[in-house]
Design a protein around this motif. Sequence first.
Motif, PDB file in Angstrom:
ATOM      1  N   GLU A 133       0.785  -0.656   0.247  1.00  0.00           N
ATOM      2  CA  GLU A 133       0.468  -0.107  -0.180  1.00  0.00           C
ATOM      3  C   GLU A 133       1.166   1.308  -0.233  1.00  0.00           C
ATOM      4  O   GLU A 133       1.534   1.414   1.058  1.00  0.00           O
ATOM      5  CB  GLU A 133      -0.766   0.136   1.317  1.00  0.00           C
ATOM      6  N   PRO A 134       1.038   1.917  -1.214  1.00  0.00           N
ATOM      7  CA  PRO A 134       1.859   2.756  -1.690  1.00  0.00           C
ATOM      8  C   PRO A 134       1.686   4.663  -1.058  1.00  0.00           C
ATOM      9  O   PRO A 134      -0.188   4.378  -1.017  1.00  0.00           O
ATOM     10  CB  PRO A 134       2.244   3.225  -2.682  1.00  0.00           C
ATOM     11  N   ARG A 135       2.607   5.419   0.176  1.00  0.00           N
ATOM     12  CA  ARG A 135       1.770   6.349   1.088  1.00  0.00           C
ATOM     13  C   ARG A 135       2.463   7.301   0.285  1.00  0.00           C
ATOM     14  O   ARG A 135       2.964   7.150  -1.019  1.00  0.00           O
ATOM     15  CB  ARG A 135       2.428   6.164   2.655  1.00  0.00           C
ATOM     16  N   PRO A 136       2.520   8.695   0.619  1.00  0.00           N
ATOM     17  CA  PRO A 136       3.011   9.762  -0.141  1.00  0.00           C
ATOM     18  C   PRO A 136       4.200   9.839  -0.787  1.00  0.00           C
ATOM     19  O   PRO A 136       4.269   9.751  -1.894  1.00  0.00           O
ATOM     20  CB  PRO A 136       2.360  10.787   0.512  1.00  0.00           C
ATOM     21  N   LEU A 137       5.306   9.500  -0.336  1.00  0.00           N
ATOM     22  CA  LEU A 137       6.550   9.278  -0.474  1.00  0.00           C
ATOM     23  C   LEU A 137       6.667   8.305  -1.486  1.00  0.00           C
ATOM     24  O   LEU A 137       6.720   9.005  -3.000  1.00  0.00           O
ATOM     25  CB  LEU A 137       7.522   8.975   0.256  1.00  0.00           C
ATOM     26  N   LEU A 138       6.262   7.078  -1.398  1.00  0.00           N
ATOM     27  CA  LEU A 138       6.136   5.923  -2.756  1.00  0.00           C
ATOM     28  C   LEU A 138       5.470   6.536  -3.232  1.00  0.00           C
ATOM     29  O   LEU A 138       5.765   6.571  -5.009  1.00  0.00           O
ATOM     30  CB  LEU A 138       5.535   4.885  -2.400  1.00  0.00           C
ATOM     31  N   LYS A 139       4.269   7.530  -3.469  1.00  0.00           N
ATOM     32  CA  LYS A 139       3.042   7.922  -4.603  1.00  0.00           C
ATOM     33  C   LYS A 139       3.444   8.551  -5.593  1.00  0.00           C
ATOM     34  O   LYS A 139       4.001   8.476  -6.924  1.00  0.00           O
ATOM     35  CB  LYS A 139       2.379   8.037  -4.067  1.00  0.00           C
ATOM     36  N   ALA A 140       4.857   9.139  -4.799  1.00  0.00           N
ATOM     37  CA  ALA A 140       4.723  10.582  -5.420  1.00  0.00           C
ATOM     38  C   ALA A 140       6.222   9.933  -6.740  1.00  0.00           C
ATOM     39  O   ALA A 140       6.597  10.304  -7.400  1.00  0.00           O
ATOM     40  CB  ALA A 140       6.098  11.707  -4.848  1.00  0.00           C
ATOM     41  N   LEU A 141       7.072   8.781  -6.241  1.00  0.00           N
ATOM     42  CA  LEU A 141       8.498   8.225  -6.458  1.00  0.00           C
ATOM     43  C   LEU A 141       8.347   7.775  -8.484  1.00  0.00           C
ATOM     44  O   LEU A 141       8.649   7.327  -8.954  1.00  0.00           O
ATOM     45  CB  LEU A 141       9.364   7.724  -5.838  1.00  0.00           C
ATOM     46  N   ARG A 142       6.759   7.226  -7.348  1.00  0.00           N
ATOM     47  CA  ARG A 142       6.126   5.838  -8.934  1.00  0.00           C
ATOM     48  C   ARG A 142       4.997   6.740 -10.247  1.00  0.00           C
ATOM     49  O   ARG A 142       4.581   5.916 -11.244  1.00  0.00           O
ATOM     50  CB  ARG A 142       4.574   5.212  -7.523  1.00  0.00           C
ATOM     51  N   GLU A 143       5.335   7.695 -10.403  1.00  0.00           N
ATOM     52  CA  GLU A 143       3.984   9.388 -11.212  1.00  0.00           C
ATOM     53  C   GLU A 143       4.852   8.814 -12.414  1.00  0.00           C
ATOM     54  O   GLU A 143       5.616   9.442 -11.993  1.00  0.00           O
ATOM     55  CB  GLU A 143       3.895  10.195 -10.490  1.00  0.00           C
ATOM     56  N   LYS A 144       4.193   8.235 -13.528  1.00  0.00           N
ATOM     57  CA  LYS A 144       5.319   8.553 -14.337  1.00  0.00           C
ATOM     58  C   LYS A 144       5.462   9.402 -15.435  1.00  0.00           C
ATOM     59  O   LYS A 144       6.724   9.394 -15.793  1.00  0.00           O
ATOM     60  CB  LYS A 144       4.567   7.702 -15.525  1.00  0.00           C
ATOM     61  N   GLN A 145       4.793  10.376 -15.254  1.00  0.00           N
ATOM     62  CA  GLN A 145       4.959  11.715 -15.796  1.00  0.00           C
ATOM     63  C   GLN A 145       5.611  12.394 -14.879  1.00  0.00           C
ATOM     64  O   GLN A 145       5.430  14.009 -14.941  1.00  0.00           O
ATOM     65  CB  GLN A 145       3.070  12.032 -15.772  1.00  0.00           C
ATOM     66  N   GLY A 146       6.075  11.952 -13.362  1.00  0.00           N
ATOM     67  CA  GLY A 146       6.495  13.419 -12.499  1.00  0.00           C
ATOM     68  C   GLY A 146       5.172  13.795 -11.344  1.00  0.00           C
ATOM     69  O   GLY A 146       4.046  13.551 -12.218  1.00  0.00           O
ATOM     70  N   SER A 147       5.040  14.576 -10.237  1.00  0.00           N
ATOM     71  CA  SER A 147       4.917  14.829  -9.254  1.00  0.00           C
ATOM     72  C   SER A 147       5.072  16.231  -9.010  1.00  0.00           C
ATOM     73  O   SER A 147       6.505  16.640  -8.945  1.00  0.00           O
ATOM     74  CB  SER A 147       3.749  14.254  -8.754  1.00  0.00           C
ATOM     75  N   VAL A 148       4.412  16.865  -8.336  1.00  0.00           N
ATOM     76  CA  VAL A 148       5.037  17.649  -7.378  1.00  0.00           C
ATOM     77  C   VAL A 148       5.002  17.134  -5.525  1.00  0.00           C
ATOM     78  O   VAL A 148       3.418  16.878  -5.236  1.00  0.00           O
ATOM     79  CB  VAL A 148       4.055  18.984  -7.334  1.00  0.00           C
ATOM     80  N   LEU A 149       5.937  17.196  -5.391  1.00  0.00           N
ATOM     81  CA  LEU A 149       5.973  16.166  -4.289  1.00  0.00           C
ATOM     82  C   LEU A 149       5.928  17.405  -2.629  1.00  0.00           C
ATOM     83  O   LEU A 149       7.035  17.987  -2.879  1.00  0.00           O
ATOM     84  CB  LEU A 149       7.082  15.500  -3.162  1.00  0.00           C
ATOM     85  N   LEU A 150       5.048  17.656  -1.833  1.00  0.00           N
ATOM     86  CA  LEU A 150       4.996  18.609  -1.422  1.00  0.00           C
ATOM     87  C   LEU A 150       5.193  17.839   0.377  1.00  0.00           C
ATOM     88  O   LEU A 150       4.576  17.388   0.881  1.00  0.00           O
ATOM     89  CB  LEU A 150       3.827  19.252  -0.791  1.00  0.00           C
TER      90      LEU A 150
END
Length: 313
Positions: A133-150
């Motif tokens: 179950e990915p949480r915010p940090l892992l979700k951000a790393l897995r975004e294929k097109q990138g993301s903004v991590l706050l």
Amino acid sequence: MTKDSPLMISADNIRKGFDALGYIASTDIATAIYLAYQLEKPILIEGPPGVGKTELAKTAAEYLSLPLVRLQCYEGLDEAKALYEWKYGKQLLYTQVLKEQLGDILKGAKGLAQSVERLHDFGDIFYSEDFLEPRPLLKALREKQGSVLLIDEIDKADYEFESMLLEILSDYQVSVPEIGTVKAQSKPLVFLTSNNTRDISDALKRRCLHLYIPFPSQALESRIIESRVPEAPLQLRDQLVQFIQQLRQLDLKKSPAVSETIDWAKALVLLHADSLNKTIIEQTLNVVLKFEEDIDTTRNELANLLRQLEKLP
């Protein structure tokens, strides 16, 4: 996140783009975002509450049309809430199914060794991607097109949590013991905010660009109000911004933030005020000030504050 976005070709381009979205960015802010994007480094944003640190990350996500992944920090935040955890309910259900099918699985097995060997085929499944179950940090790393991590209000988290962030912020990867290293498919643009309630570790600071956002100047705050509350008359806008600037010079428990200046402007427009006077100020001070002792202090100084407003052209 690719480094060739035409939206990020210069700090001036970023500043104009943010202006169009209603975030009036100073040259320092636009330059910091440009450098963070080009150097692929996180930005640690410090400053008093309410000056637009969180809003900056939201605006960056909107500007780049990337998903915003937000991690709100607090005391006791741990790996399970920030990074990942295992789906224990699904694991229990799987165990129950496996138990019911145990007879069929072991059918024909000869002896203990062969039975154990067959069960080993299922052992690793419990700690595989299917149960992660990915949480915010892992979700951000897995975004294929990138993301903004706050990573919001990092100063509320413990030092141990800061240590956990070091690998992510320096290499954009994280080690999950059961499945290995997870690298960012596209490096996120990372914002960390701090209200300076405690010192941030040197190790974390070394991995970040630093940006301090103070309370805005009178001219910049006037532009912010013009952008966010365009229906506010010019005279009202000039007066309320000067009044707020004067309030910040008083010995208050909590100085009014930019967000409260915006709220006050909206409240005054709703009340059909086109200028400030003693009555309207006293009626609406609670929009700007959140402690009764601050309101009392301001009331005691109100005559002086109003005299300063009369000097406006």
